[in-house]
Design a protein around this motif. Sequence first.
Motif, short mmCIF file in Angstrom:
data_model
loop_
_atom_site.label_atom_id
_atom_site.label_comp_id
_atom_site.label_asym_id
_atom_site.label_seq_id
_atom_site.Cartn_x
_atom_site.Cartn_y
_atom_site.Cartn_z
N ASP A 1 0.82 -1.20 0.00
CA ASP A 1 0.00 0.00 0.00
C ASP A 1 0.86 1.26 0.00
O ASP A 1 0.55 2.23 -0.68
CB ASP A 1 -0.93 0.00 1.23
N GLU A 2 1.96 1.25 0.76
CA GLU A 2 2.88 2.39 0.75
C GLU A 2 3.47 2.61 -0.63
O GLU A 2 3.55 3.74 -1.12
CB GLU A 2 4.01 2.16 1.77
N LEU A 3 3.90 1.52 -1.27
CA LEU A 3 4.52 1.64 -2.59
C LEU A 3 3.53 2.15 -3.63
O LEU A 3 3.86 3.00 -4.46
CB LEU A 3 5.09 0.29 -3.03
N MET A 4 2.30 1.65 -3.61
CA MET A 4 1.31 2.10 -4.57
C MET A 4 0.98 3.57 -4.38
O MET A 4 0.73 4.31 -5.34
CB MET A 4 0.04 1.26 -4.45
N ALA A 5 1.01 4.04 -3.13
CA ALA A 5 0.73 5.46 -2.85
C ALA A 5 1.86 6.36 -3.31
O ALA A 5 1.66 7.57 -3.48
CB ALA A 5 0.49 5.65 -1.35
N ARG A 6 3.03 5.80 -3.53
CA ARG A 6 4.18 6.61 -3.94
C ARG A 6 4.29 6.80 -5.45
O ARG A 6 5.20 7.47 -5.92
CB ARG A 6 5.47 5.98 -3.39
N VAL A 7 3.38 6.22 -6.21
CA VAL A 7 3.41 6.35 -7.67
C VAL A 7 2.09 6.92 -8.16
O VAL A 7 1.01 6.43 -7.82
CB VAL A 7 3.66 4.98 -8.35
N ILE B 1 8.01 -1.25 -23.45
CA ILE B 1 8.20 0.13 -22.97
C ILE B 1 9.66 0.51 -23.06
O ILE B 1 10.55 -0.26 -22.67
CB ILE B 1 7.72 0.28 -21.51
N ALA B 2 9.92 1.72 -23.56
CA ALA B 2 11.26 2.31 -23.51
C ALA B 2 11.27 3.35 -22.40
O ALA B 2 10.38 4.21 -22.34
CB ALA B 2 11.60 2.96 -24.85
N MET B 3 12.26 3.30 -21.54
CA MET B 3 12.35 4.30 -20.48
C MET B 3 13.82 4.59 -20.19
O MET B 3 14.72 3.91 -20.69
CB MET B 3 11.62 3.83 -19.21
N GLY B 4 14.04 5.64 -19.39
CA GLY B 4 15.39 6.05 -19.07
C GLY B 4 15.69 5.92 -17.59
O GLY B 4 14.83 5.54 -16.78
N HIS B 5 16.91 6.25 -17.22
CA HIS B 5 17.33 6.18 -15.82
C HIS B 5 16.81 7.43 -15.09
O HIS B 5 17.53 8.40 -14.87
CB HIS B 5 18.86 6.11 -15.74
N GLN B 6 15.54 7.38 -14.73
CA GLN B 6 14.88 8.52 -14.08
C GLN B 6 14.08 8.03 -12.89
O GLN B 6 13.58 6.91 -12.87
CB GLN B 6 13.90 9.20 -15.05
N GLY B 7 13.91 8.93 -11.92
CA GLY B 7 13.02 8.64 -10.81
C GLY B 7 13.39 7.35 -10.11
O GLY B 7 14.54 7.10 -9.76
N ASN B 8 12.39 6.47 -9.93
CA ASN B 8 12.61 5.20 -9.26
C ASN B 8 11.93 4.12 -10.09
O ASN B 8 10.73 3.90 -10.01
CB ASN B 8 12.01 5.24 -7.85
N TRP B 9 12.71 3.43 -10.93
CA TRP B 9 12.14 2.45 -11.84
C TRP B 9 11.72 1.17 -11.12
O TRP B 9 10.91 0.41 -11.64
CB TRP B 9 13.08 2.14 -13.00
N ASP B 10 12.22 0.94 -9.90
CA ASP B 10 11.73 -0.21 -9.13
C ASP B 10 10.30 0.03 -8.67
O ASP B 10 9.45 -0.87 -8.73
CB ASP B 10 12.64 -0.46 -7.92
N TYR B 11 10.02 1.25 -8.20
CA TYR B 11 8.64 1.60 -7.83
C TYR B 11 7.73 1.48 -9.05
O TYR B 11 6.61 0.98 -8.95
CB TYR B 11 8.58 3.03 -7.29
N ALA B 12 8.20 1.96 -10.20
CA ALA B 12 7.39 1.89 -11.42
C ALA B 12 7.10 0.44 -11.79
O ALA B 12 5.99 0.10 -12.20
CB ALA B 12 8.10 2.61 -12.57
#
Length: 336
Positions: free
Chosen positions: A86-92, A114-125
């Motif tokens: 629940d904490e992780l879902m609230a952070r995105v 999906i193509a993405m870059g080294h931004q933010g927190n990709w583990d949370y994503a």
Amino acid sequence: MVTKLLLVLMHHVGHVPEGVLRTLSNLAADLAWALHMGGVPQLERNLRHVMGPLPRVRLRQMSRESLRSYFAYFCEALTVGARTPDELMARVRTEGSGYPDPARSDIPFRSVPIAMGHQGNWDYAGFWAGHELGHVTTVAERLADQELLEAFVRIRTGLGMTILLTGQEGLIQRLTDRLHDAGQVVPLLADRDLSRNGVFVHAFDSVIRVAAGPAVLALDTDLPLYTVNMHRERLHGARRRRAKNPYGYVCRIDGPIDITPYRDLPRGQAVQRLTQAWVDQWAVNIRSHPQDWHMMQPIFVEDLDSSRLHNVPPQLREVMQSHGNRRREQEDGRDR
């Protein structure tokens, strides 16, 4: 020594308050920034490419923000196992033209490259995508330290993701096979190529070398391609209480990029043009939030060593050699 400390932190994440870790990560980032350590000079060169000419004071301020963002991500990645779902879902929080995708109502179990870059927190994503879109399979860089690599793989597997490693035999085929199944999500960190055979595309008034993987997967599976950008945001009210943290992330999903215009092109040209299409989409949002782009390695042609690369177009090789000669002359001048 540093690796051992990181591993100890991973094993005792539940015993250190997150606020304390956040303060320590900011202090470590500020120290590295003040001493211009490690990748900080390259980070500033990359930021200058993105933002254009900047006063030195503003560039240094931006690199400090970026380094704090990177250290915050690293701290979060090490301690994500101590957070509740629940904490992780609230952070995105999600936004962008690709979410919600209207086409998903017609093809509800379509898989998504999906193509993405080294931004933010990709583990949370990745955790969010696993709950909202489908099973996530992605690729992690093979680290020199085996124990640290296994710890990171264990953390991400614990978040519900399937992790493959760079250098594995038949990697692209395994990802392609996964996307042929229903309800699969394959995000690739593609703004830096690790194979030395990347695709050269225009970005930020220069040329960068990125990974071919996202375009190859989209073409081989006949699926539209999406891009993801992430940036950090301050949380308030009920969401902050639910997240148990003052910061979260915006996950911007853009697309879909229709692959129809590229189907009948020669293979190399199709990969190059589709790669250019996702980079064009992705770069707009890098410029909007450059402080959350954690790129401390050279990707611009001005910073690359042409002798170590393959398949460099002749006109680009000339540009790279010219910049390399100029840089060596400047370094020789400083030595004298």
